[in-house]
Design a protein around this motif. Structure first.
Motif, PDB file in Angstrom:
ATOM      1  N   ASN A  87      38.430  40.817  42.357  1.00 31.91           N
ATOM      2  CA  ASN A  87      39.028  40.076  43.468  1.00 31.91           C
ATOM      3  C   ASN A  87      38.376  38.700  43.574  1.00 31.91           C
ATOM      4  O   ASN A  87      37.459  38.376  42.817  1.00 31.91           O
ATOM      5  N   ASP A  88      38.833  37.897  44.509  1.00 33.97           N
ATOM      6  CA  ASP A  88      38.351  36.513  44.610  1.00 33.97           C
ATOM      7  C   ASP A  88      36.839  36.449  44.830  1.00 33.97           C
ATOM      8  O   ASP A  88      36.152  35.599  44.249  1.00 33.97           O
ATOM      9  N   GLU A  89      36.318  37.323  45.673  1.00 29.49           N
ATOM     10  CA  GLU A  89      34.879  37.328  45.954  1.00 29.49           C
ATOM     11  C   GLU A  89      34.088  37.683  44.705  1.00 29.49           C
ATOM     12  O   GLU A  89      33.052  37.083  44.415  1.00 29.49           O
ATOM     13  N   GLU A  90      34.589  38.651  43.941  1.00 29.45           N
ATOM     14  CA  GLU A  90      33.909  39.059  42.715  1.00 29.45           C
ATOM     15  C   GLU A  90      33.974  37.966  41.657  1.00 29.45           C
ATOM     16  O   GLU A  90      33.002  37.741  40.929  1.00 29.45           O
ATOM     17  N   VAL A  91      35.111  37.295  41.572  1.00 32.61           N
ATOM     18  CA  VAL A  91      35.255  36.179  40.627  1.00 32.61           C
ATOM     19  C   VAL A  91      34.209  35.107  40.915  1.00 32.61           C
ATOM     20  O   VAL A  91      33.515  34.629  40.008  1.00 32.61           O
ATOM     21  N   GLN A  92      34.086  34.729  42.177  1.00 32.47           N
ATOM     22  CA  GLN A  92      33.123  33.691  42.550  1.00 32.47           C
ATOM     23  C   GLN A  92      31.695  34.147  42.296  1.00 32.47           C
ATOM     24  O   GLN A  92      30.849  33.388  41.807  1.00 32.47           O
ATOM     25  N   ASN A  93      31.412  35.410  42.612  1.00 32.35           N
ATOM     26  CA  ASN A  93      30.064  35.945  42.433  1.00 32.35           C
ATOM     27  C   ASN A  93      29.671  35.962  40.957  1.00 32.35           C
ATOM     28  O   ASN A  93      28.562  35.558  40.580  1.00 32.35           O
ATOM     29  N   LEU A  94      30.585  36.411  40.114  1.00 33.41           N
ATOM     30  CA  LEU A  94      30.302  36.472  38.680  1.00 33.41           C
ATOM     31  C   LEU A  94      30.186  35.080  38.073  1.00 33.41           C
ATOM     32  O   LEU A  94      29.313  34.838  37.229  1.00 33.41           O
ATOM     33  N   ARG A  95      31.037  34.158  38.501  1.00 29.03           N
ATOM     34  CA  ARG A  95      30.955  32.791  37.988  1.00 29.03           C
ATOM     35  C   ARG A  95      29.603  32.173  38.338  1.00 29.03           C
ATOM     36  O   ARG A  95      28.940  31.580  37.479  1.00 29.03           O
ATOM     37  N   THR A  96      29.185  32.333  39.587  1.00 31.48           N
ATOM     38  CA  THR A  96      27.911  31.769  40.022  1.00 31.48           C
ATOM     39  C   THR A  96      26.756  32.412  39.271  1.00 31.48           C
ATOM     40  O   THR A  96      25.819  31.728  38.838  1.00 31.48           O
ATOM     41  N   TYR A  97      26.823  33.714  39.081  1.00 34.52           N
ATOM     42  CA  TYR A  97      25.786  34.446  38.339  1.00 34.52           C
ATOM     43  C   TYR A  97      25.642  33.892  36.922  1.00 34.52           C
ATOM     44  O   TYR A  97      24.530  33.613  36.451  1.00 34.52           O
ATOM     45  N   LEU A  98      26.757  33.719  36.244  1.00 27.66           N
ATOM     46  CA  LEU A  98      26.715  33.275  34.851  1.00 27.66           C
ATOM     47  C   LEU A  98      26.296  31.817  34.724  1.00 27.66           C
ATOM     48  O   LEU A  98      25.551  31.456  33.810  1.00 27.66           O
ATOM     49  N   LEU A  99      26.735  30.989  35.636  1.00 23.48           N
ATOM     50  CA  LEU A  99      26.393  29.570  35.570  1.00 23.48           C
ATOM     51  C   LEU A  99      24.942  29.304  35.961  1.00 23.48           C
ATOM     52  O   LEU A  99      24.400  28.242  35.644  1.00 23.48           O
ATOM     53  N   SER A 100      24.320  30.249  36.639  1.00 20.42           N
ATOM     54  CA  SER A 100      22.955  30.031  37.112  1.00 20.42           C
ATOM     55  C   SER A 100      21.909  30.787  36.300  1.00 20.42           C
ATOM     56  O   SER A 100      20.770  30.905  36.719  1.00 20.42           O
ATOM     57  N   GLY A 101      22.295  31.274  35.123  1.00 24.27           N
ATOM     58  CA  GLY A 101      21.299  31.860  34.236  1.00 24.27           C
ATOM     59  C   GLY A 101      21.537  33.290  33.811  1.00 24.27           C
ATOM     60  O   GLY A 101      20.806  33.822  32.972  1.00 24.27           O
ATOM     61  N   GLY A 102      22.528  33.946  34.381  1.00 27.84           N
ATOM     62  CA  GLY A 102      22.799  35.335  34.021  1.00 27.84           C
ATOM     63  C   GLY A 102      23.539  35.472  32.703  1.00 27.84           C
ATOM     64  O   GLY A 102      24.094  34.505  32.173  1.00 27.84           O
ATOM     65  N   PHE A 103      23.553  36.697  32.171  1.00 24.84           N
ATOM     66  CA  PHE A 103      24.218  36.985  30.895  1.00 24.84           C
ATOM     67  C   PHE A 103      25.014  38.275  31.049  1.00 24.84           C
ATOM     68  O   PHE A 103      24.505  39.270  31.576  1.00 24.84           O
ATOM     69  N   LEU A 104      26.246  38.266  30.589  1.00 25.00           N
ATOM     70  CA  LEU A 104      27.109  39.448  30.650  1.00 25.00           C
ATOM     71  C   LEU A 104      27.575  39.830  29.256  1.00 25.00           C
ATOM     72  O   LEU A 104      28.159  39.019  28.543  1.00 25.00           O
ATOM     73  N   HIS A 105      27.293  41.083  28.871  1.00 26.95           N
ATOM     74  CA  HIS A 105      27.819  41.627  27.615  1.00 26.95           C
ATOM     75  C   HIS A 105      28.917  42.616  27.951  1.00 26.95           C
ATOM     76  O   HIS A 105      28.697  43.592  28.677  1.00 26.95           O
ATOM     77  N   ILE A 106      30.108  42.354  27.438  1.00 21.60           N
ATOM     78  CA  ILE A 106      31.249  43.246  27.633  1.00 21.60           C
ATOM     79  C   ILE A 106      31.565  43.902  26.300  1.00 21.60           C
ATOM     80  O   ILE A 106      31.876  43.219  25.324  1.00 21.60           O
ATOM     81  N   ASP A 107      31.482  45.217  26.259  1.00 26.01           N
ATOM     82  CA  ASP A 107      31.761  45.962  25.029  1.00 26.01           C
ATOM     83  C   ASP A 107      33.043  46.760  25.232  1.00 26.01           C
ATOM     84  O   ASP A 107      33.072  47.722  26.008  1.00 26.01           O
ATOM     85  N   ASP A 108      34.107  46.355  24.557  1.00 25.74           N
ATOM     86  CA  ASP A 108      35.399  47.020  24.686  1.00 25.74           C
ATOM     87  C   ASP A 108      35.309  48.413  24.063  1.00 25.74           C
ATOM     88  O   ASP A 108      35.149  48.553  22.856  1.00 25.74           O
ATOM     89  N   ASN A 109      35.436  49.422  24.922  1.00 28.94           N
ATOM     90  CA  ASN A 109      35.376  50.810  24.462  1.00 28.94           C
ATOM     91  C   ASN A 109      36.736  51.289  23.972  1.00 28.94           C
ATOM     92  O   ASN A 109      36.925  52.478  23.756  1.00 28.94           O
ATOM     93  N   TYR A 110      37.667  50.357  23.846  1.00 30.31           N
ATOM     94  CA  TYR A 110      39.021  50.528  23.336  1.00 30.31           C
ATOM     95  C   TYR A 110      40.022  50.569  24.481  1.00 30.31           C
ATOM     96  O   TYR A 110      40.102  51.541  25.216  1.00 30.31           O
ATOM     97  N   GLY A 111      40.765  49.489  24.627  1.00 28.41           N
ATOM     98  CA  GLY A 111      41.832  49.430  25.615  1.00 28.41           C
ATOM     99  C   GLY A 111      41.632  48.431  26.739  1.00 28.41           C
ATOM    100  O   GLY A 111      42.516  48.263  27.588  1.00 28.41           O
ATOM    101  N   MET A 112      40.496  47.734  26.771  1.00 29.70           N
ATOM    102  CA  MET A 112      40.230  46.757  27.835  1.00 29.70           C
ATOM    103  C   MET A 112      40.906  45.405  27.597  1.00 29.70           C
ATOM    104  O   MET A 112      41.114  44.640  28.534  1.00 29.70           O
ATOM    105  N   GLU A 113      41.208  45.104  26.358  1.00 32.23           N
ATOM    106  CA  GLU A 113      41.559  43.760  25.907  1.00 32.23           C
ATOM    107  C   GLU A 113      42.525  42.992  26.809  1.00 32.23           C
ATOM    108  O   GLU A 113      42.173  41.914  27.301  1.00 32.23           O
TER     109      GLU A 113
END
Length: 215
Positions: A87-113
């Motif tokens: 949702n919008d709040e999560e989008v903003q939270n994740l964007r801020t997290y990543l731009l301020s030094g965080g790292f996200l690894h997304i591993d497609d377990n098949y079907g997320m694409e």
């Protein structure tokens, strides 16, 4: 205002020094099974602590995409098979997290694409996923992968691909596709993968962790 927010969050990372080498599982909405591969991350953490001198908590916590608690962790891991929705709040939270030094690894377990790409466009509408070349440093950390991402599970038989989103040259998000590292990290009895395959998966996972903690 944006700069002020980033400054505050950067300070949050700084005061969370005790979590400087910690990993959490990202819980998301949409009905996808964010909780899949329950033995994967604990096994990867054990491998990392034994092979690349990390001191990661052996039992990773779960954090929600819209919660400020994500800023306690420099590394978030996300997986699943199906729908993803932020949702919008999560989008903003994740964007801020990543731009301020965080790292996200997304591993497609098949079907997320298809769902994942839609949601990533909400987080970074001006930053499309870019495929990483085999010369990217993530493939030459402790363990060497001159051919790039290893193939762990066949799925559609396509070649494994590593995609990234960059901010000022820093890789802030890694998306591993048609590879399924997480299945290779799971207990041997879950998928009955040969030991050679599991080792490759764990070594590549350790490279990702090492790269993220150093960058």
């Amino acid at each position: 205002m944006k700069k002020q927010v980033l400054l505050v969050v950067s300070l949050f990372f700084a005061v969370s020094a005790s979590n400087a080498q910690q990993i959490a599982i990202l819980k998301y909405g949409g009905g996808g099974d964010w909780y899949s591969n329950p033995t994967a991350l604990p096994n990867l953490i054990q491998f990392c602590n034994s092979n690349i001198d990390t001191k990661i908590n052996p039992e990773p916590e779960t954090v929600e995409a819209g919660n400020v608690s994500i800023f306690k962790y420099p590394f978030l891991h996300m997986t699943g098979h199906g729908n993803v929705f932020f949702n919008d709040e999560e989008v903003q939270n994740l964007r801020t997290y990543l731009l301020s030094g965080g790292f996200l690894h997304i591993d497609d377990n098949y079907g997320m694409e298809p769902y994942l790409r839609r949601e990533l466009e909400k987080i970074f509408p001006d930053k499309p996923l870019e495929e990483l070349g085999t010369d990217h440093p993530i493939f030459s950390q402790k363990f060497k992968f001159p051919d790039g991402l290893p193939k762990i599970h066949e799925h559609d038989g396509k070649r494994p691909q590593a995609f990234g989103i960059f901010e000022q040259g820093r890789l802030v998000l890694l998306y591993t596709f048609e590879c399924d590292l997480g299945d290779g990290w799971e207990d041997p009895s879950v998928h009955n993968d040969p030991e050679e395959v599991r080792t490759k998966a764990l070594q590549m996972g350790a490279n990702i962790v090492e790269y993220a903690f150093k960058s």
